[in-house]
Design a protein around this motif. Structure first.
Motif, PDB file in Angstrom:
ATOM      1  N   TRP A 133      -9.122   0.566  -6.164  1.00  0.00           N
ATOM      2  CA  TRP A 133      -9.013   1.886  -5.533  1.00  0.00           C
ATOM      3  C   TRP A 133     -10.078   2.061  -4.451  1.00  0.00           C
ATOM      4  CZ3 TRP A 133      -4.792   4.417  -5.475  1.00  0.00           C
ATOM      5  CH2 TRP A 133      -3.917   4.397  -6.557  1.00  0.00           C
ATOM      6  N   HIS A 134     -11.260   1.540  -4.725  1.00  0.00           N
ATOM      7  CA  HIS A 134     -12.329   1.623  -3.734  1.00  0.00           C
ATOM      8  C   HIS A 134     -11.948   0.840  -2.473  1.00  0.00           C
ATOM      9  CE1 HIS A 134     -16.652   0.541  -2.417  1.00  0.00           C
ATOM     10  NE2 HIS A 134     -16.349   1.725  -1.949  1.00  0.00           N
ATOM     11  N   LYS A 135     -11.428  -0.367  -2.656  1.00  0.00           N
ATOM     12  CA  LYS A 135     -11.004  -1.182  -1.504  1.00  0.00           C
ATOM     13  C   LYS A 135      -9.895  -0.486  -0.717  1.00  0.00           C
ATOM     14  CE  LYS A 135     -12.018  -5.963  -2.634  1.00  0.00           C
ATOM     15  NZ  LYS A 135     -11.461  -7.247  -3.034  1.00  0.00           N
ATOM     16  N   LYS A 136      -8.957   0.123  -1.434  1.00  0.00           N
ATOM     17  CA  LYS A 136      -7.890   0.867  -0.753  1.00  0.00           C
ATOM     18  C   LYS A 136      -8.479   2.019   0.056  1.00  0.00           C
ATOM     19  CE  LYS A 136      -4.279  -0.151  -4.135  1.00  0.00           C
ATOM     20  NZ  LYS A 136      -3.407   0.397  -5.178  1.00  0.00           N
ATOM     21  N   GLY A 137      -9.485   2.685  -0.503  1.00  0.00           N
ATOM     22  CA  GLY A 137     -10.155   3.762   0.215  1.00  0.00           C
ATOM     23  C   GLY A 137     -10.844   3.256   1.462  1.00  0.00           C
ATOM     24  N   ASN A 151      -8.330  10.415  -1.334  1.00  0.00           N
ATOM     25  CA  ASN A 151      -7.570  10.326  -2.583  1.00  0.00           C
ATOM     26  C   ASN A 151      -7.884   9.039  -3.340  1.00  0.00           C
ATOM     27  OD1 ASN A 151      -6.385  12.798  -2.058  1.00  0.00           O
ATOM     28  ND2 ASN A 151      -4.524  11.921  -1.201  1.00  0.00           N
ATOM     29  N   HIS A 152      -7.992   7.929  -2.615  1.00  0.00           N
ATOM     30  CA  HIS A 152      -8.307   6.648  -3.255  1.00  0.00           C
ATOM     31  C   HIS A 152      -9.713   6.672  -3.844  1.00  0.00           C
ATOM     32  CE1 HIS A 152      -4.585   4.952  -2.005  1.00  0.00           C
ATOM     33  NE2 HIS A 152      -4.926   4.671  -0.753  1.00  0.00           N
ATOM     34  N   TYR A 153     -10.663   7.180  -3.081  1.00  0.00           N
ATOM     35  CA  TYR A 153     -12.038   7.267  -3.596  1.00  0.00           C
ATOM     36  C   TYR A 153     -12.093   8.173  -4.816  1.00  0.00           C
ATOM     37  CZ  TYR A 153     -13.844   5.207   0.786  1.00  0.00           C
ATOM     38  OH  TYR A 153     -14.126   4.386   1.845  1.00  0.00           O
TER      39      TYR A 153
END
Length: 150
Positions: A12-16, A30-32
């Protein structure tokens, strides 16, 4: 189960980070937020005997990244709240480099707000920490270079 959740938090962090780099601030937020919620859940559900240093380090990094979104939205109070959360964790961990990064971010916000004296104090404190952490003869450290930039 713990490793799977930790991997999910990192994902999720990488997506953020990716969404932020693409200027999709709402999606990055939202991802963070999802990563933060999972990290806090994992920390609160862990046993006293578990070493959660990596979890806390990651949570500190996510908080600092979240602050950048608020900076771009000119919401400096919220940005500083996230910097403070990150710095609290870094202080708990006695992680000098993370503390220095928090001071850099805090100084950046103070500069934007035209509080130059406060910014210079933050940048100077960060630089002093980095000089203690790194060999001052090492010229290839980007964290140290960032402090000299300001």
């Amino acid at each position: 189960m713990g490793d799977q959740l930790f991997d999910s938090i990192k994902s999720w962090h990488k997506k953020g980070l990716r969404s932020y780099a693409e200027a999709n601030l709402k999606i990055a937020h939202n991802h963070y937020q999802r990563a933060i919620e999972q990290a806090l859940t994992q920390i609160s559900n862990s046993g006293a005997d578990q070493d959660l240093t990596a979890n806390h380090q990651l949570l500190s990094d996510i908080y600092l990244d979240m602050s950048q979104i608020y900076i771009h939205q000119d919401k400096y109070s919220q940005a500083l709240d996230y910097v403070d959360k990150s710095k609290q964790i870094a202080t708990q961990l006695q992680d000098q480099l993370r503390i220095a990064r928090c001071l850099d971010k805090q100084g950046e916000i103070e500069m934007i707000k035209n509080h130059y004296n406060r910014a210079m104090i933050d940048f100077d404190n960060s630089l002093q920490i980095k000089l203690q952490v790194f060999d001052s003869n090492s010229h290839d450290n980007l964290d140290l270079a960032d402090s000299y930039h300001f």
